[in-house]
Motif scaffolding. Structure first.
Motif, mmCIF file in Angstrom:
data_model
loop_
_atom_site.group_PDB
_atom_site.id
_atom_site.type_symbol
_atom_site.label_atom_id
_atom_site.label_comp_id
_atom_site.label_asym_id
_atom_site.label_seq_id
_atom_site.Cartn_x
_atom_site.Cartn_y
_atom_site.Cartn_z
ATOM 1 N N LEU A 23 29.384 -35.909 -35.543
ATOM 2 C CA LEU A 23 29.807 -35.830 -36.945
ATOM 3 C C LEU A 23 31.280 -35.479 -37.089
ATOM 4 N N SER A 24 31.805 -34.715 -36.136
ATOM 5 C CA SER A 24 33.235 -34.375 -36.217
ATOM 6 C C SER A 24 33.943 -34.905 -34.972
ATOM 7 N N PRO A 25 34.439 -36.128 -35.043
ATOM 8 C CA PRO A 25 35.010 -36.780 -33.852
ATOM 9 C C PRO A 25 36.219 -36.050 -33.273
ATOM 10 N N ASN A 26 36.884 -35.224 -34.068
ATOM 11 C CA ASN A 26 38.081 -34.552 -33.543
ATOM 12 C C ASN A 26 37.765 -33.254 -32.820
ATOM 13 N N ASP A 27 36.498 -32.846 -32.877
ATOM 14 C CA ASP A 27 36.099 -31.607 -32.214
ATOM 15 C C ASP A 27 36.118 -31.794 -30.698
ATOM 16 N N PRO A 28 36.919 -31.020 -29.964
ATOM 17 C CA PRO A 28 36.984 -31.221 -28.505
ATOM 18 C C PRO A 28 35.740 -30.705 -27.789
ATOM 19 N N GLY A 29 34.843 -30.031 -28.491
ATOM 20 C CA GLY A 29 33.658 -29.480 -27.832
ATOM 21 C C GLY A 29 34.006 -28.219 -27.064
ATOM 22 N N LEU A 30 33.122 -27.827 -26.164
ATOM 23 C CA LEU A 30 33.337 -26.610 -25.396
ATOM 24 C C LEU A 30 34.127 -26.956 -24.140
ATOM 25 N N LEU A 31 35.396 -26.521 -24.113
ATOM 26 C CA LEU A 31 36.248 -26.832 -22.962
ATOM 27 C C LEU A 31 36.086 -25.727 -21.920
ATOM 28 N N SER A 32 35.753 -26.097 -20.689
ATOM 29 C CA SER A 32 35.525 -25.061 -19.678
ATOM 30 C C SER A 32 35.936 -25.574 -18.298
ATOM 31 N N ALA A 33 36.179 -24.639 -17.368
ATOM 32 C CA ALA A 33 36.595 -25.031 -16.017
ATOM 33 C C ALA A 33 35.489 -25.836 -15.358
ATOM 34 N N HIS A 34 35.847 -26.924 -14.722
ATOM 35 C CA HIS A 34 34.930 -27.815 -13.985
ATOM 36 C C HIS A 34 33.842 -28.439 -14.859
ATOM 37 N N GLY A 35 33.977 -28.359 -16.173
ATOM 38 C CA GLY A 35 32.969 -28.950 -17.056
ATOM 39 C C GLY A 35 31.644 -28.206 -17.006
ATOM 40 N N ILE A 36 31.707 -26.919 -16.642
ATOM 41 C CA ILE A 36 30.485 -26.119 -16.514
ATOM 42 C C ILE A 36 30.573 -24.948 -17.480
ATOM 43 N N PRO A 37 29.528 -24.692 -18.253
ATOM 44 C CA PRO A 37 29.625 -23.655 -19.285
ATOM 45 C C PRO A 37 29.964 -22.281 -18.703
ATOM 46 N N PRO A 38 30.721 -21.469 -19.453
ATOM 47 C CA PRO A 38 31.191 -20.184 -18.936
ATOM 48 C C PRO A 38 30.069 -19.217 -18.595
ATOM 49 N N ASP A 39 28.856 -19.432 -19.096
ATOM 50 C CA ASP A 39 27.812 -18.470 -18.722
ATOM 51 C C ASP A 39 27.188 -18.793 -17.365
ATOM 52 N N LEU A 40 27.369 -20.015 -16.879
ATOM 53 C CA LEU A 40 26.842 -20.338 -15.549
ATOM 54 C C LEU A 40 27.897 -20.053 -14.470
ATOM 55 N N LEU A 41 29.173 -20.297 -14.842
ATOM 56 C CA LEU A 41 30.262 -20.171 -13.848
ATOM 57 C C LEU A 41 30.270 -18.851 -13.090
ATOM 58 N N PRO A 42 30.140 -17.698 -13.773
ATOM 59 C CA PRO A 42 30.201 -16.436 -13.011
ATOM 60 C C PRO A 42 29.060 -16.258 -12.028
ATOM 61 N N ARG A 43 27.990 -17.018 -12.183
ATOM 62 C CA ARG A 43 26.875 -16.884 -11.229
ATOM 63 C C ARG A 43 27.114 -17.669 -9.953
ATOM 64 N N LEU A 44 28.176 -18.468 -9.929
ATOM 65 C CA LEU A 44 28.388 -19.351 -8.785
ATOM 66 C C LEU A 44 29.409 -18.770 -7.813
ATOM 67 N N LEU A 45 29.201 -19.045 -6.529
ATOM 68 C CA LEU A 45 30.237 -18.787 -5.528
ATOM 69 C C LEU A 45 30.965 -20.111 -5.339
ATOM 70 N N LEU A 46 32.273 -20.114 -5.476
ATOM 71 C CA LEU A 46 32.994 -21.382 -5.381
ATOM 72 C C LEU A 46 33.556 -21.617 -3.979
ATOM 73 N N ILE A 47 33.413 -22.834 -3.492
ATOM 74 C CA ILE A 47 34.059 -23.234 -2.237
ATOM 75 C C ILE A 47 35.048 -24.332 -2.589
ATOM 76 N N PRO A 48 36.358 -24.050 -2.518
ATOM 77 C CA PRO A 48 37.309 -25.109 -2.868
ATOM 78 C C PRO A 48 37.499 -26.089 -1.705
ATOM 79 N N THR A 49 37.702 -27.362 -2.024
ATOM 80 C CA THR A 49 38.092 -28.328 -0.986
ATOM 81 C C THR A 49 39.497 -28.804 -1.342
ATOM 82 N N HIS A 50 40.342 -28.940 -0.306
ATOM 83 C CA HIS A 50 41.751 -29.248 -0.560
ATOM 84 C C HIS A 50 42.098 -30.664 -0.137
ATOM 85 N N PRO A 51 43.149 -31.246 -0.738
ATOM 86 C CA PRO A 51 43.570 -32.592 -0.313
ATOM 87 C C PRO A 51 44.016 -32.573 1.143
#
Ligand SMILES: Nc1ncnc2c1ncn2[C@@H]1O[C@H](COP(=O)(O)OP(=O)(O)OP(=O)(O)O)[C@@H](O)[C@H]1O
Ligand SMILES: [Mg+2]
Length: 504
Positions: A366-394
Motif C-alpha cells: 500500500l505504501s510503495p515508498n516504505d523501505p520496510g525493515l532495514l537490517s544487517a544481512h536482511g535478517i531481523p534484529p531479534d534473530l541476529l543476536p542469537r547467531l554466531l557469525l562466521i565471516p568469509t573474506h574475498p
C-alpha cells in the motif's frame, strides 16, 4: 570383432564369451562419470589434528579463519553440545560459504543427519512456509534406535530364481520363488523366498560370495559386503570385505538403525498399530503421502522422549543448513526463533551474501515508498543476536590462481574407471592450462569474480580443442576468446546502461 559364423574366429572371441567384456567397456566410457559439480573438488575442511587450517588442503584454499571456525562447530556437533544453536556465514558472493557447508557435511560423515535447503524452498503453493521449515528441521534430527530382530545372515552360496509359466498365458515367464543358500560359520541353510525379495536382492546387487542379511518379518535385504574368502580375487572395485558371520544362519540380532524424525512423521502420518518406536519403524517400509499435523509431531516427540529415557533410542542432533537465508521472510524468521528454542532442535547454519538489506515481507504494497525493515544481512534484529557469525573474506589473486588450478585439474581429467576416481593415477588428462592462460583467468577472477573465472574453464578448453591445439594446451588467447564470447553480468549491465543513455 569376429562375426557370428566366422570359422576363423578364435575360441576366446566367441560372441557368448566376449559379451560380459563388452558390457563393462560400455559402462566405462559412459559420459555420466565425467560430470563434475560446482563443489566436487571440496573433500573436507582440510584441518590439521590441532585444529588449524592448512592453506591448501582437501580442495580448500585460503579462508583459514572460517574453516577453523567451522572445524570448531563440527567438533561441538560431534560432542552433541551444539543443539539449538545457530551459526551464520556471512560474506560476499563466491567466497566459499556453500563450499564450507558441504565440507562440514563431509567431515560429519553419514551418521549425522545433514539437511541442506535454500531459503526460497519454503515458497510453495501447496505447503505452508512454516510447514516446509518444520519439515526440514525434523529431517535434521536423527534417532538411533536399537532393536532386536530375527534375521538370516550369511554368505550367499546359491542364488537361483525358479521360473514358472506366466499364469496370464503370455509368452514371458515369471519368477515363482527364489532359492537362496546362506552359509555361516556354524552351518548352511537353504531358504525358499517370496519373489518380492528377489527385487530387493537385485537392487542391492547381491551375487554369490556376498554376505547379506534378510530380516525375517519385513523381508528387507541388506548387503553387508563381500565375503573375505574372495578377497584374493582380482577385483578393480573398491570392495568392502567382511568375515563370514559367526553363529547360526537364523538368529536374533541387535540392529542399530538411524532414522530422522521426519521419517517417523511420514511413516506415521496415518497412525495405525501401537504407539511405540518399533511399530513406527515397521511402517517406514510403506511410505504414503498424507498431511503431517502438529498434533502427530508432538505425539511422536512424546514417544521418542519416552524411548530416550528408557535408553532404547538416542537422539542425534544434526545440521540444518539454510543457504541464501535472506530469501526467508519475517514470518519464517519468527518461526525460526521459536523452533530454535524447542527442546528437540538441530544446529542451524545460515548463509547469506547480503549486507544491509530489507527484511523480506516487511514492505507494504500500500505504501510503495516504505523501505520496510532495514537490517544487517536482511535478517531481523531479534534473530541476529542469537547467531554466531562466521565471516568469509574475498580471496587474494594468488588464492584465486590456486583455486582455478585445482578446478582445472578436476574438470580436465576423465576418470578411467568410476571406482578409481579418487586415485589421481587413474585419471586421463584431457587438457592443460598454459601459464599465460592461468594468468589471464586469475585476472578475470580478481577483476570480475571467482565464479566467472571458473566458468570460463570449460569453454576455453573447447576453444583450444577446436583450434587444434597441440596436446590440448589452453593458452591465454583461448581464454581471451572465451571472454569475448561469454560475458559476465557486470559487462552486460554496463553495456545496457550505455545503450539506455544513447537512446535517451
Ligand atoms: N577456499 C576455496 N577453495 C576452493 N574452492 C573454493 C573456495 N571458495 C570457493 N570455492 C569454489 O568457488 C565456487 C564458488 O563458491 P561458493 O558457491 O561456495 O560461494 P558462496 O559463498 O556460496 O557464494 P554465494 O553467496 O553467491 O552463494 C565454488 O565452485 C566453490 O567450490
Ligand atoms: Mg552459496
Amino acid at each position: 570383432m569376429a562375426t557370428n559364423g566366422s570359422a576363423a574366429a578364435p575360441a576366446a572371441a566367441q560372441p557368448t564369451a566376449s559379451q560380459p567384456v563388452q558390457i563393462s567397456e560400455v559402462r566405462q566410457s559412459s559420459s555420466r562419470e565425467n560430470r563434475t559439480a560446482a563443489h566436487s573438488h571440496i573433500r573436507g575442511l582440510g584441518l590439521r589434528p590441532d585444529g588449524y587450517a592448512d592453506p591448501n588442503s582437501h580442495g580448500f584454499v585460503g579462508q583459514t579463519h572460517a574453516r577453523e571456525a567451522c572445524g570448531v562447530v563440527v567438533d561441538l556437533i560431534k560432542a552433541k553440545r551444539m543443539a539449538g544453536k545457530a551459526v551464520m556465514m556471512a560474506g560476499g558472493p563466491g567466497t566459499g560459504k556453500t563450499a564450507l557447508a558441504l565440507a562440514m557435511s563431509r567431515e560429519l560423515g553419514t551418521k549425522v543427519p545433514f539437511c541442506l535447503m535454500t531459503g526460497s524452498e519454503v515458497y510453495s503453493a501447496e505447503v505452508k512456509k512454516t510447514e516446509a521449515l518444520m519439515e526440514n528441521f525434523r529431517r535434521a534430527i536423527g534417532l538411533r534406535v536399537q532393536e532386536r530382530k530375527e534375521v538370516y545372515e550369511g554368505e550367499v552360496v546359491e542364488l537361483t530364481p525358479e521360473e514358472s509359466e506366466n499364469p496370464l498365458g503370455a509368452y514371458g515367464r515369471t519368477i515363482s520363488h527364489l532359492l537362496i543358500t546362506l552359509r555361516s560359520s556354524k552351518g548352511t541353510k537353504k531358504l525358499r523366498l517370496d519373489p518380492s525379495i528377489y527385487e530387493a536382492i537385485q537392487k542391492e546387487r547381491v551375487r554369490i560370495g556376498d554376505v547379506i542379511y534378510i530380516e525375517a518379518n519385513t523381508g528387507a535385504v541388506k548387503r553387508v559386503g563381500r565375503s573375505d574368502a574372495f578377497s584374493t580375487e582380482f577385483d578393480l572395485e573398491a570392495e568392502e570385505y567382511v568375515p563370514v558371520p559367526k553363529g547360526e544362519v537364523h538368529k536374533k540380532k541387535d540392529v542399530v538403525q538411524d532414522v530422522t524424525l521426519h521419517d517417523l512423521d511420514v511413516a506415521n502420518a496415518r497412525p495405525q498399530g501401537g504407539q511405540d518406536v518399533m511399530s513406527m519403524m515397521g511402517q517406514l517400509m510403506k511410505p504414503r503421502k498424507t498431511e503431517i499435523t502438529e498434533k502427530l509431531r508432538s505425539e511422536i516427540n512424546k514417544v521418542v522422549n519416552k524411548y530416550i529415557d528408557q535408553g532404547v533410542a538416542e537422539l542425534v542432533p544434526g545440521v540444518l543448513f539454510i543457504d541464501e537465508v535472506h530469501m526467508l521472510d519475517i514470518e519464517c524468521f519468527t518461526y525460526l526463533n521459536r523452533a530454535l528454542e524447542s527442546s528437540i532442535s538441530p544446529i542451524v547454519i545460515l548463509a547469506t551474501n547480503r549486507g544491509m538489506a530489507t527484511v523480506k515481507g516487511t514492505t507494504s504494497p500500500l505504501s510503495p515508498n516504505d523501505p520496510g525493515l532495514l537490517s544487517a544481512h536482511g535478517i531481523p534484529p531479534d534473530l541476529l543476536p542469537r547467531l554466531l557469525l562466521i565471516p568469509t573474506h574475498p580471496y587474494t589473486s594468488t588464492e584465486i590462481g590456486t583455486i582455478i588450478q585445482l578446478r582445472a585439474k578436476l574438470e580436465f581429467a576423465t576418470a578411467t574407471a568410476p571406482q578409481l576416481a579418487d586415485n589421481p593415477q587413474a585419471l586421463k588428462v584431457s587438457a592443460t592450462l598454459a601459464p599465460d592462460a592461468l594468468e589471464e583467468l586469475t585476472r578475470q577472477g580478481t577483476n570480475v569474480s571467482l565464479r566467472y573465472a571458473l566458468q570460463l574453464l570449460a569453454p576455453s578448453a573447447i576453444l583450444a580443442r577446436a583450434r587444434g591445439s597441440e596436446g590440448n594446451v589452453i593458452t591465454g588467447a583461448d581464454v581471451n576468446e572465451a571472454t569475448a564470447l561469454f560475458w559476465d553480468a557486470g559487462r552486460s549491465a554496463a553495456q545496457l546502461k550505455d545503450r539506455a543513455g544513447f537512446i535517451a
